[in-house]
Write an enzyme that holds these catalytic residues in place. Structure first.
Site, PDB file in Angstrom:
ATOM      1  N   CYS A   1     -13.879 -16.623  -2.661  1.00 31.74           N
ATOM      2  CA  CYS A   1     -12.433 -17.212  -3.049  1.00 31.74           C
ATOM      3  C   CYS A   1     -11.779 -17.973  -1.934  1.00 31.74           C
ATOM      4  O   CYS A   1     -11.980 -17.827  -0.766  1.00 31.74           O
ATOM      5  CB  CYS A   1     -11.796 -15.748  -3.357  1.00 31.74           C
TER       6      CYS A   1
ATOM      7  N   HIS B   1     -17.265 -12.279   0.142  1.00 33.65           N
ATOM      8  CA  HIS B   1     -15.638 -12.170  -0.081  1.00 33.65           C
ATOM      9  C   HIS B   1     -15.220 -13.335   0.585  1.00 33.65           C
ATOM     10  O   HIS B   1     -15.547 -13.609   1.778  1.00 33.65           O
ATOM     11  CB  HIS B   1     -15.209 -10.912   0.441  1.00 33.65           C
TER      12      HIS B   1
END
Length: 279
Positions: A138, A83
């Site tokens: 991301c 993440h």
């Protein structure tokens, strides 16, 4: 592993399991395994940190240890798959008013690892160490559409596939959580804003621009990050003497795509661009 008088060291991090949050990932451990295989084949001595082993403390310690062992002429590569997020910039050094970050396994309890701290970690290396960070997450940061879908047919329309973006958890230390835009908590896309300037001593190859998501995908029934799969496929096909620019160009022949609208990016100084590719 020694190559002549130089060392090639790597740390490959992959996190699928995030306790305390509702969106675990699927391809990150495979990403770490694939980077490990590719770098080992190129003569790197590789360590891995997977899931619970990849705490914030372990990641910081792992990076610092590799850089402390490296000397002028050595190569250090860190790959991260997991993440990514961003938090409000508190020291005024970001034109877009946010610090990008990666999310260790224990992010819900102890918060993310910010780009400011990564920059500080990398700056501890000897000036002649070739340090490379490859981040499949991301906001880790030309449009070209694929002529054919990426991934398995059953996944070819996964525009809403789980992305490797994690909204900052409620348990962030006071100050980091303050002032988060309302849209962020809802997982909305980040729009606008100038791209943060590169400050790290490392060359950065990122899965997407810092305003974009990076996606989980499935290839031949096996989960992978879309960026990792494309990057390693492109790497295997590059001729001897290829550069980091050549690598990025080959990756961008496949990404962004209709199914995975992420734009891989390269941040490097002119001197770093002259480094031998992963050597």
């Amino acid at each position: 592993m020694f190559t002549g008088d130089t060392m090639k060291l790597a740390l490959c991090i992959g996190i699928n399991d995030y306790p305390g949050v509702s969106n675990d990932l699927y391809g990150c451990r495979n990403d770490a395994a694939d980077w490990t295989a590719a770098l080992s084949a190129r003569g790197f001595d590789v360590r891995t940190l997977l899931d619970s082993a990849a705490s914030g403390t372990a990641i910081r310690t792992g990076i610092a240890d590799l850089l402390s062992r490296a000397a002028t002429g050595d190569a250090v590569v860190i790959t991260y798959s997991g993440h990514g997020t961003w938090v409000p910039d508190l020291d005024g050094d970001e034109p877009d008013n946010r610090d990008e970050a990666i999310c260790p396994h224990d992010v819900a309890a102890n918060g993310p690892l910010l780009d400011d701290e990564l920059s500080t970690l990398f700056s501890a290396a000897d000036p002649g160490v070739r340090t490379v960070l490859i981040s499949d997450s991301c906001h880790s940061g030309t449009l070209a559409r694929l002529s054919r879908p990426l991934g398995d047919d059953r996944c070819s329309s996964r525009f809403l596939a789980p992305s490797t973006f994690l909204p900052p958890p409620a348990g962030l230390p006071a100050g980091l959580a303050a002032g988060l835009p309302a849209g962020l908590a809802a997982g909305s896309a980040v729009r606008g804003g100038a791209r943060s300037r590169p400050r790290s001593a490392a060359l950065l190859l990122s899965a997407c621009r810092d305003t974009e998501y990076s996606y989980d995908a499935t290839f031949s029934g096996r989960p992978n990050g879309a960026f990792t799969y494309v990057a390693l496929t492109a790497l295997a096909e590059l001729p001897p003497g290829a550069t980091y620019r050549d690598w990025l160009r080959a990756i961008r022949a496949q990404l962004p795509s209709q199914n995975y609208p992420q734009t891989p990016a390269l941040q490097a100084s002119p001197a770093q661009l002259a480094w031998p590719l992963l050597a």
